[in-house]
Enzyme design. Structure first.
Site, PDB file in Angstrom:
ATOM      1  N   LYS A   8       0.926  -1.280  -0.104  1.00 37.81           N
ATOM      2  CA  LYS A   8       0.006  -0.142  -0.079  1.00 37.81           C
ATOM      3  C   LYS A   8       0.919   1.099  -0.089  1.00 37.81           C
ATOM      4  CE  LYS A   8      -4.175  -1.392   0.460  1.00 37.81           C
ATOM      5  NZ  LYS A   8      -5.348  -1.095  -0.456  1.00 37.81           N
TER       6      LYS A   8
ATOM      7  N   LYS B  70     -13.300  -8.462  -7.192  1.00 39.69           N
ATOM      8  CA  LYS B  70     -13.558  -9.031  -5.780  1.00 39.69           C
ATOM      9  C   LYS B  70     -14.933  -9.320  -5.630  1.00 39.69           C
ATOM     10  CE  LYS B  70     -10.100  -5.695  -4.124  1.00 39.69           C
ATOM     11  NZ  LYS B  70      -9.646  -4.718  -3.110  1.00 39.69           N
TER      12      LYS B  70
HETATM   13  O1  LIG Z   1      -5.150  -7.139  -2.601  1.00 41.21           O
HETATM   14  C1  LIG Z   1      -4.673  -7.354  -1.780  1.00 41.21           C
HETATM   15  O2  LIG Z   1      -3.492  -7.859  -1.504  1.00 41.21           O
HETATM   16  C2  LIG Z   1      -5.683  -7.255  -0.288  1.00 41.21           C
HETATM   17  C3  LIG Z   1      -6.840  -6.559  -0.391  1.00 41.21           C
HETATM   18  C4  LIG Z   1      -6.825  -5.232  -0.332  1.00 41.21           C
HETATM   19  O3  LIG Z   1      -5.609  -4.539  -0.646  1.00 41.21           O
HETATM   20  C5  LIG Z   1      -7.967  -4.498  -0.150  1.00 41.21           C
HETATM   21  C6  LIG Z   1      -8.923  -4.826   0.217  1.00 41.21           C
HETATM   22  C7  LIG Z   1      -9.957  -4.161   0.683  1.00 41.21           C
HETATM   23  C8  LIG Z   1     -10.352  -2.882   0.533  1.00 41.21           C
HETATM   24  C9  LIG Z   1      -9.142  -2.179   0.096  1.00 41.21           C
HETATM   25  O4  LIG Z   1      -9.006  -1.184   0.407  1.00 41.21           O
HETATM   26  C10 LIG Z   1      -7.769  -2.909  -0.568  1.00 41.21           C
HETATM   27  C11 LIG Z   1      -7.539  -2.531  -1.978  1.00 41.21           C
HETATM   28  O5  LIG Z   1      -7.920  -1.335  -2.279  1.00 41.21           O
HETATM   29  O6  LIG Z   1      -7.282  -3.309  -2.737  1.00 41.21           O
HETATM   30 MG   LIG Z   2      -7.036  -1.574  -4.420  1.00 43.51          MG
END
Ligand SMILES: O=C(O)CCC(=O)C1=CC=C[C@@H](O)[C@@H]1C(=O)O
Ligand SMILES: [Mg+2]
Length: 364
Positions: free
Chosen positions: A116, A221
């Protein structure tokens, strides 16, 4: 605080669709993610097993209704046999110190890391330091970053160059900017592939980004896209490679996501499904945690031991004082109204969300 899981009475609209058991849960996270420290939601049981419904609290009833369709589908519609038995996953690295990032990646056993970046209140230099630590931990593995729509086009161009240098190469950049035209602009000049997440899962038209040639990869998702079948259709129609990722779900939702990954014709990238590691507690035993960077494909079950109020509570007794289940519950620890606030908030949320789905089916 630990995991809480309480039964709730099944509303008629869900019972009509085959749901025979309903629970509301709350789990603390081990570290801040998406600016939250506690994750909450519901689980629904039906003839096909358990489904999850856990829209974030900043989503309204309309958006949450898509997530509910996914939970009901998981509990009531059996999936065809999967095309694969297991899927590769990435480790997810929240906004944290370089030391902690290094440890998370080292402990994970995953060959791909998603980091992130661009969180409000943090600097590009901090993001670069985190990426250097992740590269050190992952060796020749892959690194992808997620900016969660934080940059404008110019900021994105500058940041991507610097982050790529710090990471020693990036697999892709997820959602650098908010809008489809901005993504398209960044993609035209970026050396690194661009992935679309919010532009798919929060868009009125999830195919717009593909039509505009604004992304190389789609993040898909299950809950935000309304279920495995709808997500599969979107990927087919978009004609782009897709990365199946979590909605920060418990093992029940992660199981739903592995089913999507199991159905996909093409699965070239590690899935973003290693997030149960961010939970301090889970509904399934064992949890769906990656081993050697992979997860098995298939449904997860709510463990009978996970229920705070015991595995076989008769909801008509529990909620004798309150038809909506907000009060009058005696939990197994004898603490009276434990979980009452959780049950009240989610019962209201479910009622409002079902009202949206009722009005939609009235219109069609
Ligand atoms: O993609 C991943 O490794 C984990 C999932 C993830 O990062 C997320 C899950 C749920 C909400 C989001 O803010 C975030 C994303 O933005 O992809
Ligand atoms: Mg994302």
């Amino acid at each position: 605080m630990t995991l809480q899981l309480y039964h709730l009475p099944v509303p008629g609209w869900l019972a009509d669709r085959g749901i025979d058991e309903l629970g509301v849960w709350s789990v603390p996270l081990t570290m801040r993610f998406r600016r939250i420290l506690v994750r909450e939601g519901m689980v629904l049981h039906g003839p096909a097993g358990w489904g999850e419904w856990s829209p974030f609290w900043d989503y309204d009833a309309q958006e949450s209704s898509t997530w509910l369709r996914a939970g009901v589908e998981a509990a009531t519609v059996p999936m065809p046999p999967p095309r694969r038995e297991k899927v590769g996953v990435n480790v997810t690295v929240p906004v944290t110190s370089p030391q902690r990032a290094w440890q998370i990646v080292t402990d994970s056993g995953c060959l791909t890391a998603k980091v992130k970046v661009a969180d409000p209140g943090t600097s590009l230099a901090e993001d670069c330091a985190r990426l250097e630590a992740v590269r050190d931990a992952i060796g020749s593995g892959r690194i992808r970053v997620d900016a969660n729509a934080s940059w404008d086009v110019e900021q994105a161009r500058r940041a991507i160059d610097e982050l790529e240098r710090a990471a020693g190469g990036l697999e892709y950049v997820e959602q650098p900017c908010p809008s489809v035209p901005e993504l398209a602009q960044v993609r035209r000049t970026a050396e690194v592939p661009i992935a679309a997440d919010e532009s798919v899962r929060r868009a009125e038209d999830p195919l717009a980004v593909a039509r505009a040639q604004a992304a190389d990869i789609l993040i898909v998702k299950v809950q935000p896209l309304g279920g495995v079948r709808r997500a599969t259709r979107i990927v087919e129609q978009a004609g782009l490679p897709a990365v199946v990722s979590s909605a920060l779900d418990t093992s029940i939702g992660i199981g739903m996501a592995t089913q999507l990954a199991g159905q996909m014709e093409r699965l070239d990238h590690a899935c973003g499904l290693g997030t149960v590691r961010l939970f301090d507690g889970d509904l399934a035993t064992p949890s769906l945690l990656p081993h050697n960077g992979t997860l098995p494909v298939g449904h997860a079950e709510v463990s009978p031991a996970a229920w705070t109020d015991g595995p076989e509570v008769r909801t008509d007794d529990m909620y004798a004082d309150d038809a909506h289940g907000a009060s009058g519950c005696v939990d197994s620890a004898g603490t009276g109204n434990a979980g009452a606030d959780l049950r009240r908030r989610w019962t209201q949320r479910l009622d409002a969300t079902i009202a949206v789905l009722r009005s939609e089916s009235g219109r069609s």
